[in-house]
Design an enzyme around this catalytic site. Structure first.
Site, PDB file in Angstrom:
ATOM      1  CD  GLU A 107      -2.760   0.077   2.649  1.00 10.55           C
ATOM      2  OE1 GLU A 107      -3.656  -0.632   2.850  1.00 10.55           O
ATOM      3  OE2 GLU A 107      -3.119   1.745   3.533  1.00 10.55           O
ATOM      4  CB  CYS A 120       1.724   7.203   3.095  1.00 12.91           C
ATOM      5  SG  CYS A 120       2.291   5.822   4.445  1.00 12.91           S
ATOM      6  CB  CYS A 127       4.080  -4.963  10.193  1.00 12.69           C
ATOM      7  SG  CYS A 127       5.672  -3.794  10.907  1.00 12.69           S
ATOM      8  CB  CYS A 131       1.658  -2.093  16.959  1.00 16.51           C
ATOM      9  SG  CYS A 131       3.225  -1.875  16.519  1.00 16.51           S
ATOM     10  CB  CYS A 134      -0.859  -1.441  13.379  1.00 10.84           C
ATOM     11  SG  CYS A 134      -0.258  -1.057  11.876  1.00 10.84           S
ATOM     12  N   GLY A 174       5.064  -1.626   7.153  1.00 10.71           N
ATOM     13  CA  GLY A 174       6.540  -1.630   7.316  1.00 10.71           C
ATOM     14  C   GLY A 174       7.181  -1.259   8.877  1.00 10.71           C
ATOM     15  CD  GLU A 175       9.842  -0.625  12.463  1.00  8.50           C
ATOM     16  OE1 GLU A 175       8.459   0.033  13.445  1.00  8.50           O
ATOM     17  OE2 GLU A 175      11.212   0.102  12.471  1.00  8.50           O
ATOM     18  CB  SER A 204       7.301   6.426  12.016  1.00  6.56           C
ATOM     19  OG  SER A 204       7.261   6.077  12.131  1.00  6.56           O
ATOM     20  CB  SER A 227       5.632   4.351  17.084  1.00  6.21           C
ATOM     21  OG  SER A 227       5.272   5.503  15.378  1.00  6.21           O
ATOM     22  CG  HIS A 229       1.971   4.800  19.833  1.00  2.00           C
ATOM     23  ND1 HIS A 229       1.823   6.115  19.631  1.00  2.00           N
ATOM     24  CD2 HIS A 229       2.274   3.618  19.462  1.00  2.00           C
ATOM     25  CE1 HIS A 229       1.745   5.412  17.788  1.00  2.00           C
ATOM     26  NE2 HIS A 229       2.066   4.527  17.463  1.00  2.00           N
ATOM     27  CB  CYS A 346      -0.731   2.287   9.239  1.00  2.68           C
ATOM     28  SG  CYS A 346       0.368   1.030   9.036  1.00  2.68           S
TER      29      CYS A 346
HETATM   30  N1  SAH Z   1       6.316   0.607  11.810  1.00  3.34           N
HETATM   31  C1  SAH Z   1       6.730   2.399  11.659  1.00  3.34           C
HETATM   32  C2  SAH Z   1       5.976   2.761  10.902  1.00  3.34           C
HETATM   33  C3  SAH Z   1       4.951   2.675   9.932  1.00  3.34           C
HETATM   34  S1  SAH Z   1       3.460   2.903  10.856  1.00  3.34           S
HETATM   35  C4  SAH Z   1       6.194   3.321  13.172  1.00  3.34           C
HETATM   36  O1  SAH Z   1       5.819   1.728  13.673  1.00  3.34           O
HETATM   37  O2  SAH Z   1       6.268   4.004  13.192  1.00  3.34           O
HETATM   38  C5  SAH Z   1       3.426   4.328  10.408  1.00  3.34           C
HETATM   39  C6  SAH Z   1       2.340   5.166  12.097  1.00  3.34           C
HETATM   40  O3  SAH Z   1       0.872   4.665  11.818  1.00  3.34           O
HETATM   41  C7  SAH Z   1       2.858   4.978  13.206  1.00  3.34           C
HETATM   42  O4  SAH Z   1       3.142   5.858  14.321  1.00  3.34           O
HETATM   43  C8  SAH Z   1       1.880   3.708  13.706  1.00  3.34           C
HETATM   44  O5  SAH Z   1       2.047   3.563  15.098  1.00  3.34           O
HETATM   45  C9  SAH Z   1       0.453   4.324  13.054  1.00  3.34           C
HETATM   46  N2  SAH Z   1      -0.892   3.859  13.140  1.00  3.34           N
HETATM   47  C10 SAH Z   1      -1.054   2.616  12.815  1.00  3.34           C
HETATM   48  N3  SAH Z   1      -2.269   2.390  13.565  1.00  3.34           N
HETATM   49  C11 SAH Z   1      -2.724   3.483  13.415  1.00  3.34           C
HETATM   50  C12 SAH Z   1      -4.046   3.479  13.620  1.00  3.34           C
HETATM   51  N4  SAH Z   1      -5.375   2.637  13.963  1.00  3.34           N
HETATM   52  N5  SAH Z   1      -4.847   4.578  13.626  1.00  3.34           N
HETATM   53  C13 SAH Z   1      -3.594   5.603  13.920  1.00  3.34           C
HETATM   54  N6  SAH Z   1      -2.314   5.586  13.747  1.00  3.34           N
HETATM   55  C14 SAH Z   1      -1.825   4.213  13.084  1.00  3.34           C
END
Ligand code: SAH
Length: 369
Positions: A107, A120, A127, A131, A134, A174-175, A204, A227, A229, A346
């Site tokens: 994506e 993006c 991934c 999380c 996500c 992905g990470e 990120s 990230s 959180h 995401c």
């Molecule tokens: N793996 C990396 C980059 C991908 S996610 C990371 O974790 O940073 C990019 C951002 O989108 C991260 O901050 C992630 O926590 C956030 N994200 C993922 N799912 C989300 C959701 N459902 N709502 C809001 N932000 C989200």
């Protein structure tokens, strides 16, 4: 850096099966390659232009090349992916699903604003971080992307919008810090070959032990976004299972070192989840953790995904949380997700489109890790 395309360049005629895709190669590397193919050096500059500015998907598209040579090198892989699906949201955000050569789907999102066009990008197929909030994490992990598969995403958006991309965020699937080599190669190519400033690129990460330091050693001028959180270890582990192996204290210490080494400030992302991490006490704890830190907090109101029952806080609560941080002297901004109507969270669009078979494969791979 030697491009894989150049490193494995065969003697004439082109033996395409041993070649890596050309995308990611610099003008000099392309020039070396065309010369190895018996062509004059200026064809390297032409090739560079056609790959990065004119949307060539095959060397046979390059009409300035002699017909006979075009036919000879028609099968040399350029590294472009195929468009699988395109969806436009009412706010003009465009989501792309791209089909890679092995059939996997990733994506990419193009986010236009008055002065910018942000892409993006994804760095992996799926991934492994899992999380809890996500959609990508819920689908499991399949593989890393190659540099050309990351570069292709930016070219796709640039061509679709017929506008120069100004900013790139590694916030798709992905990470990125589990795929540093390809990510750094793509960043260098964005900068060198497409003309996007490194300062306009954000990487990120959820934080991988040792990898923030490794990224710092590349001395990029990109922005690092972490990230976070949660400002306490227990809640962070609940949201981000991998946090168990990376104590918050160590993560923040590594971020401080990153600022020292690169001279760039770090952005902290903080998803706001109603009733979980959005209290006044939690804002105070976050401000306390970041005191004296050259940083910026990006609040992201949670974008609902199907699999879990988290709630997005009200706008009022989001503003209050922002205000509490400001009062405590923390630099903060709120980022509302764009393109909500097209499954903006995401990995959501892909999750809704991917074939069940492919997803099962993803699960079995992630189960082994
Ligand atoms: N793996 C990396 C980059 C991908 S996610 C990371 O974790 O940073 C990019 C951002 O989108 C991260 O901050 C992630 O926590 C956030 N994200 C993922 N799912 C989300 C959701 N459902 N709502 C809001 N932000 C989200």
């Amino acid at each position: 850096m030697t491009s894989p395309a150049i490193a494995s360049s065969p003697a004439r005629p082109a033996q395409t099966e041993t070649l890596s895709p050309l995308l990611g190669a610099s003008q000099q590397q392309l020039t070396d390659w065309v010369q190895q193919q018996g062509q004059p050096a200026y064809r390297g500059k032409q090739l560079h232009q056609w790959l990065y500015s004119k949307g060539a998907r095959s060397l046979s598209d390059i009409t300035v090349f002699p017909k006979q040579w075009r036919a000879q090198v028609a099968e040399v892989p350029v590294g472009r992916s195929r468009l699988h699906h395109r969806a436009v949201a009412p706010d003009s955000t465009v989501k792309f699903l791209l089909r890679l050569t092995d059939g996997q789907i990733i994506e990419t999102v193009g986010i236009p604003s008055e002065k910018r066009l942000t892409v993006c990008v994804s760095s992996q197929v799926g991934c492994p971080m899992a999380c809890d909030f996500c959609a990508t994490g819920k689908g499991g992990f399949l593989r890393n992307l190659a540099a050309h598969e990351i570069i292709d995403q930016v070219l796709t958006v640039q061509e679709d919008f017929q506008q120069r991309v100004s900013n790139i965020v590694f916030m798709g699937m992905g990470e990125p810090l589990l795929n540093i080599k390809a990510v750094v190669a793509a960043v260098r190519s964005f900068n060198r070959d497409i003309g996007i400033s490194q300062r306009a690129i954000t990487i990120s990460t959820v934080g991988i032990p040792g990898q923030i330091q490794r990224l710092a050693e590349h001395r990029l001028q990109t922005t690092l976004a972490v990230s976070l959180h949660a400002a306490d270890q227990a809640l962070r582990e609940q949201l981000i299972p991998s946090a168990e192996r990376y104590p918050l204290e160590q993560l923040l210490a590594d971020c401080r070192d990153y600022v020292q080494i690169t001279g760039r400030r770090v952005t902290f992302e903080y998803i706001l989840l109603a009733g979980l991490n959005d209290s006044e006490a939690q804002a105070a704890a976050l401000a306390q953790q970041l005191r004296g830190f050259q940083s910026h907090v990006n609040l992201i109101p949670y974008n609902p995904i199907a699999e879990v029952a988290y709630q997005r806080p009200s706008r009022k609560r989001v503003r209050a949380f922002e205000h509490w941080l400001q009062q405590a002297g923390t630099a903060v901004s709120v980022r509302y997700s764009r393109g909500l109507e097209e499954a903006a969270a995401c990995g959501q669009l892909r999750a809704s489109q991917a074939q069940p078979q492919a997803m099962r494969k993803v699960e079995s791979v992630s189960a082994k890790r």
